[in-house]
Design a protein around this motif. Structure first.
Motif, PDB file in Angstrom:
ATOM      1  N   GLY A  54      -2.797   9.300  -8.007  1.00  0.00           N
ATOM      2  CA  GLY A  54      -1.422   8.914  -8.298  1.00  0.00           C
ATOM      3  C   GLY A  54      -0.595   8.916  -7.039  1.00  0.00           C
ATOM      4  N   LEU A  55       0.661   8.511  -7.163  1.00  0.00           N
ATOM      5  CA  LEU A  55       1.557   8.491  -6.013  1.00  0.00           C
ATOM      6  C   LEU A  55       1.748   9.896  -5.470  1.00  0.00           C
ATOM      7  N   ALA A  56       1.598  10.031  -4.158  1.00  0.00           N
ATOM      8  CA  ALA A  56       1.679  11.356  -3.541  1.00  0.00           C
ATOM      9  C   ALA A  56       3.064  11.970  -3.668  1.00  0.00           C
ATOM     10  N   GLU A  57       4.083  11.151  -3.868  1.00  0.00           N
ATOM     11  CA  GLU A  57       5.445  11.681  -3.969  1.00  0.00           C
ATOM     12  C   GLU A  57       5.630  12.581  -5.192  1.00  0.00           C
ATOM     13  N   HIS A  58       4.703  12.488  -6.160  1.00  0.00           N
ATOM     14  CA  HIS A  58       4.806  13.314  -7.366  1.00  0.00           C
ATOM     15  C   HIS A  58       4.050  14.641  -7.249  1.00  0.00           C
ATOM     16  N   LEU A  59       3.385  14.862  -6.122  1.00  0.00           N
ATOM     17  CA  LEU A  59       2.574  16.072  -5.995  1.00  0.00           C
ATOM     18  C   LEU A  59       3.402  17.340  -6.127  1.00  0.00           C
ATOM     19  N   ALA A  60       4.572  17.354  -5.498  1.00  0.00           N
ATOM     20  CA  ALA A  60       5.362  18.587  -5.459  1.00  0.00           C
ATOM     21  C   ALA A  60       5.855  19.000  -6.844  1.00  0.00           C
ATOM     22  N   SER A  61       6.074  18.044  -7.737  1.00  0.00           N
ATOM     23  CA  SER A  61       6.645  18.363  -9.047  1.00  0.00           C
ATOM     24  C   SER A  61       5.584  18.495 -10.139  1.00  0.00           C
TER      25      SER A  61
ATOM     26  N   ARG B 297       0.858  -1.192   0.000  1.00  0.00           N
ATOM     27  CA  ARG B 297       0.000   0.000   0.000  1.00  0.00           C
ATOM     28  C   ARG B 297       0.895   1.243   0.000  1.00  0.00           C
ATOM     29  N   ASP B 298       0.734   2.065  -1.023  1.00  0.00           N
ATOM     30  CA  ASP B 298       1.497   3.303  -1.150  1.00  0.00           C
ATOM     31  C   ASP B 298       0.682   4.477  -0.626  1.00  0.00           C
ATOM     32  N   ILE B 299       1.356   5.617  -0.523  1.00  0.00           N
ATOM     33  CA  ILE B 299       0.667   6.860  -0.176  1.00  0.00           C
ATOM     34  C   ILE B 299       0.151   7.457  -1.477  1.00  0.00           C
ATOM     35  N   ILE B 300      -1.152   7.556  -1.595  1.00  0.00           N
ATOM     36  CA  ILE B 300      -1.819   7.959  -2.829  1.00  0.00           C
ATOM     37  C   ILE B 300      -2.511   9.301  -2.631  1.00  0.00           C
ATOM     38  N   ALA B 301      -2.400  10.159  -3.632  1.00  0.00           N
ATOM     39  CA  ALA B 301      -3.142  11.424  -3.650  1.00  0.00           C
ATOM     40  C   ALA B 301      -4.315  11.290  -4.611  1.00  0.00           C
ATOM     41  N   ILE B 302      -5.496  11.603  -4.149  1.00  0.00           N
ATOM     42  CA  ILE B 302      -6.699  11.613  -4.980  1.00  0.00           C
ATOM     43  C   ILE B 302      -7.155  13.067  -5.102  1.00  0.00           C
ATOM     44  N   GLY B 303      -7.250  13.539  -6.335  1.00  0.00           N
ATOM     45  CA  GLY B 303      -7.619  14.939  -6.565  1.00  0.00           C
ATOM     46  C   GLY B 303      -8.856  15.067  -7.437  1.00  0.00           C
TER      47      GLY B 303
ATOM     48  N   LEU C  34      -7.396  21.971  -7.804  1.00  0.00           N
ATOM     49  CA  LEU C  34      -7.963  20.690  -7.371  1.00  0.00           C
ATOM     50  C   LEU C  34      -7.924  20.583  -5.852  1.00  0.00           C
ATOM     51  N   SER C  35      -8.862  19.848  -5.314  1.00  0.00           N
ATOM     52  CA  SER C  35      -8.840  19.467  -3.897  1.00  0.00           C
ATOM     53  C   SER C  35      -8.251  18.059  -3.811  1.00  0.00           C
ATOM     54  N   TYR C  36      -7.509  17.802  -2.724  1.00  0.00           N
ATOM     55  CA  TYR C  36      -6.803  16.530  -2.612  1.00  0.00           C
ATOM     56  C   TYR C  36      -7.113  15.830  -1.293  1.00  0.00           C
ATOM     57  N   LEU C  37      -7.119  14.510  -1.382  1.00  0.00           N
ATOM     58  CA  LEU C  37      -7.083  13.631  -0.222  1.00  0.00           C
ATOM     59  C   LEU C  37      -5.798  12.821  -0.286  1.00  0.00           C
ATOM     60  N   LEU C  38      -5.247  12.493   0.867  1.00  0.00           N
ATOM     61  CA  LEU C  38      -4.107  11.579   0.942  1.00  0.00           C
ATOM     62  C   LEU C  38      -4.565  10.306   1.638  1.00  0.00           C
ATOM     63  N   VAL C  39      -4.316   9.176   0.996  1.00  0.00           N
ATOM     64  CA  VAL C  39      -4.744   7.891   1.541  1.00  0.00           C
ATOM     65  C   VAL C  39      -3.611   6.891   1.416  1.00  0.00           C
ATOM     66  N   ARG C  40      -3.667   5.866   2.243  1.00  0.00           N
ATOM     67  CA  ARG C  40      -2.755   4.727   2.095  1.00  0.00           C
ATOM     68  C   ARG C  40      -3.560   3.619   1.435  1.00  0.00           C
TER      69      ARG C  40
ATOM     70  N   ALA D  33      -1.288  19.712   0.935  1.00  0.00           N
ATOM     71  CA  ALA D  33      -0.989  18.285   0.917  1.00  0.00           C
ATOM     72  C   ALA D  33       0.514  18.036   0.955  1.00  0.00           C
ATOM     73  N   VAL D  34       1.271  18.806   0.160  1.00  0.00           N
ATOM     74  CA  VAL D  34       2.728  18.666   0.140  1.00  0.00           C
ATOM     75  C   VAL D  34       3.315  19.012   1.497  1.00  0.00           C
ATOM     76  N   ASP D  35       2.816  20.075   2.139  1.00  0.00           N
ATOM     77  CA  ASP D  35       3.299  20.458   3.465  1.00  0.00           C
ATOM     78  C   ASP D  35       3.046  19.347   4.482  1.00  0.00           C
ATOM     79  N   TRP D  36       1.864  18.726   4.411  1.00  0.00           N
ATOM     80  CA  TRP D  36       1.549  17.651   5.369  1.00  0.00           C
ATOM     81  C   TRP D  36       2.472  16.451   5.141  1.00  0.00           C
ATOM     82  N   LEU D  37       2.711  16.134   3.875  1.00  0.00           N
ATOM     83  CA  LEU D  37       3.606  15.015   3.567  1.00  0.00           C
ATOM     84  C   LEU D  37       5.011  15.270   4.093  1.00  0.00           C
ATOM     85  N   ASN D  38       5.516  16.476   3.901  1.00  0.00           N
ATOM     86  CA  ASN D  38       6.863  16.804   4.366  1.00  0.00           C
ATOM     87  C   ASN D  38       6.961  16.768   5.884  1.00  0.00           C
TER      88      ASN D  38
END
Length: 369
Positions: A204-211, A187-193, A218-224, A258-263
Motif C-alpha cells: 500500500g501507499l507508504a504514507e499510511h504506514l504511520a497511522s 509511480r508512488d512510494i509503496i510499502a510492501i510488508g 511485519l518486515s517492510y520494503l519501500l519501493v517506488r 520504515a517510518v523513520d526513513w520516510l520522515n
C-alpha cells in the motif's frame, strides 16, 4: 463509449474531419446496427490517411530525399501527399531518407511503408505495438478487400479508440490510460510488508504506514512503483520482475524503521514511461537470468557481472527474458541483433557488460551495392 475520444489540437484538419465523421457514424449505430461494422471498416482505412497526413506535415514545404531502384537520388518537394506520391512513382522511388536516423529506408507509399517511416522517425513506438502494426495492416487489407461481416459496437469503439491513440501519438500527444500509446504512469512510494510465517503479505501507499497497525510483526520494503501494478507482489530488488519499472528505496526493516526513513528522506513520486525501456539480461552456461535495470547491473561485483549480456529494448522487462532465453536455446526465428520477428523485443547489443551498456549507437544504413 466514444465521448472520451478527443484529438490533440495539432492534428491535421483532414484527419480531424475524418475522425469526427467516424464518431458521428458510430453514434448513429443505435438506429442502424450495420453502421457499427461500416464505421469499424472505415476506421481501419483511416489509419493510412492519418499516416499520410502526418507524412505531409513532417515534410511540409520542403523536399523529401528519394532514391530510386538504380541508386540515384532525387528531391521531391512536398505540397500534398497525393502530389508527392505521384512524383515518387514517376522517379521509380524505392527508398526515402530518414531524418531521425540519417539513413535510407525502403518505402512503397502504402500503409506498410508509412508505418516503417513513422517508427524510424520516432513518431510511433513500443515493441508490442510493432507486432500490432502488422495486424493492423492485415486488418486494413481485409476491410478494403474483404467480404460481408458484422461486428459489435464494443469492437468498433475499441478500433476507434486505437485510431485516436495513434493519431494523437503521431502528433506528439500520448494518451493518459491508453492501451497502445499511454502517457507516463505515476509511480508512488509503496510499502510492501510480509510476516515471518509467510501467511500475511500486503502492499500500500507508504504514507499510511504511520497511522496503520499490524496484527502481527511485519518486515517492510519501500519501493517506488506503480500502485496498481499487477505484479507488485513479485517485486525483486535486483531483477526487473514487475510489469512496470519499479525502484528499490529501503529495507527490509520494521514499520518504525520504515517510518523513520520516510520522515528523514521524504522520497517523492515520479513519472514512469515504460514503452521502449532498455533492460539487461545475462546468460551463463546456457542459462538466462531474469532481466535487470541497467543501473542495478552496473552495481554488481565483477564476479556477478561475468557471462554474456544482452541489452534489449522492450515494453515489459520479462519480454527480454523470453527473448534472450530463446536466443540462448538457439530457437529458430529469433533475431540476435535488431528487431526480433518472434518477440516484442529489439536487441541493441550483445557481449560483456562493458560492451552492452551503454549500447552502441545504431549505424546509419548504407546504400545497397
Amino acid at each position: 463509449m466514444i465521448a472520451r475520444l478527443e484529438l490533440a489540437d495539432e492534428v491535421a484538419e483532414s484527419t480531424r474531419n475524418k475522425f469526427e465523421q467516424l464518431r458521428a457514424g458510430f453514434s448513429h449505430g443505435v438506429l442502424c446496427y450495420e453502421l457499427f461494422t461500416l464505421v469499424e471498416d472505415a476506421t481501419r482505412l483511416t489509419f493510412e490517411q492519418a499516416l499520410r497526413d502526418r507524412f505531409a506535415a513532417h515534410y511540409q514545404d520542403r523536399a523529401v530525399d528519394v532514391r530510386d531502384r538504380r541508386g540515384r537520388e532525387h528531391q521531391v518537394t512536398m505540397t500534398s501527399y497525393s502530389a508527392f506520391y505521384e512524383q515518387f512513382r514517376k522517379v521509380e522511388g524505392a527508398e526515402i531518407r530518414i531524418s531521425a536516423a540519417g539513413g535510407w529506408e525502403h518505402f512503397n507509399g502504402m500503409l506498410g511503408g508509412l508505418l516503417r517511416w513513422a517508427r524510424r522517425e520516432g513518431l510511433i513506438r513500443g515493441q508490442r505495438n510493432r507486432s500490432l502494426e502488422q495486424a493492423q495492416r492485415a486488418l486494413r487489407n481485409m476491410a478494403a478487400h474483404g467480404s460481408y461481416h458484422l461486428t459489435s459496437p464494443v469492437d468498433a469503439a475499441r478500433t476507434l479508440s486505437d485510431l485516436a491513440e495513434l493519431i494523437n501519438h503521431l502528433w506528439g500527444q500520448p494518451t493518459p490510460g491508453g492501451r497502445l500509446y499511454p502517457a507516463p504512469l505515476k509511480r508512488d512510494i509503496i510499502a510492501i510488508g510480509w510476516s515471518k510465517s509467510g501467511h500475511t503479505i500486503l502492499a500500500g501507499l507508504a504514507e499510511h504506514l504511520a497511522s496503520a497497525e499490524d496484527e502481527e510483526p511485519l518486515s517492510y520494503l519501500l519501493v517506488r512503483a506503480v500502485a496498481d501494478d499487477p505484479a507488485l507482489m513479485e517485486f525483486d530488488a535486483r531483477a526487473a520482475t514487475t510489469v512496470f519499472p519499479s525502484e528499490y528505496l529501503w529495507g527490509p526493516g520494521t514499520r518504525t524503521e520504515a517510518v523513520d526513513w520516510l520522515n528523514a528522506n521524504r522520497p517523492e513520486p515520479d513519472q514512469c514511461d515504460y514503452l521502449d525501456q532498455v533492460v539487461l539480461v545475462r546468460s551463463v552456461d546456457g542459462q538466462a537470468d531474469l532481466p535487470m535495470h541497467p543501473r542495478v547491473a552496473a552495481g554488481l561485483s565483477p564476479q556477478q557481472q561475468r557471462g554474456a549480456w544482452h541489452a534489449v529494448r522492450v515494453d515489459r522487462a520479462l519480454d527480454a527474458f523470453g527473448h534472450v532465453r530463446a536466443l540462448v536455446a538457439a530457437q529458430p526465428g529469433h533475431t540476435p541483433q535488431g528487431e526480433c520477428r518472434q518477440c516484442p523485443a529489439e536487441t541493441l547489443a550483445a557481449g560483456d557488460i562493458a560492451t552492452v551498456w551503454p549500447p552502441p549507437r545504431k549505424p546509419a544504413r548504407t546504400p545497397p551495392c
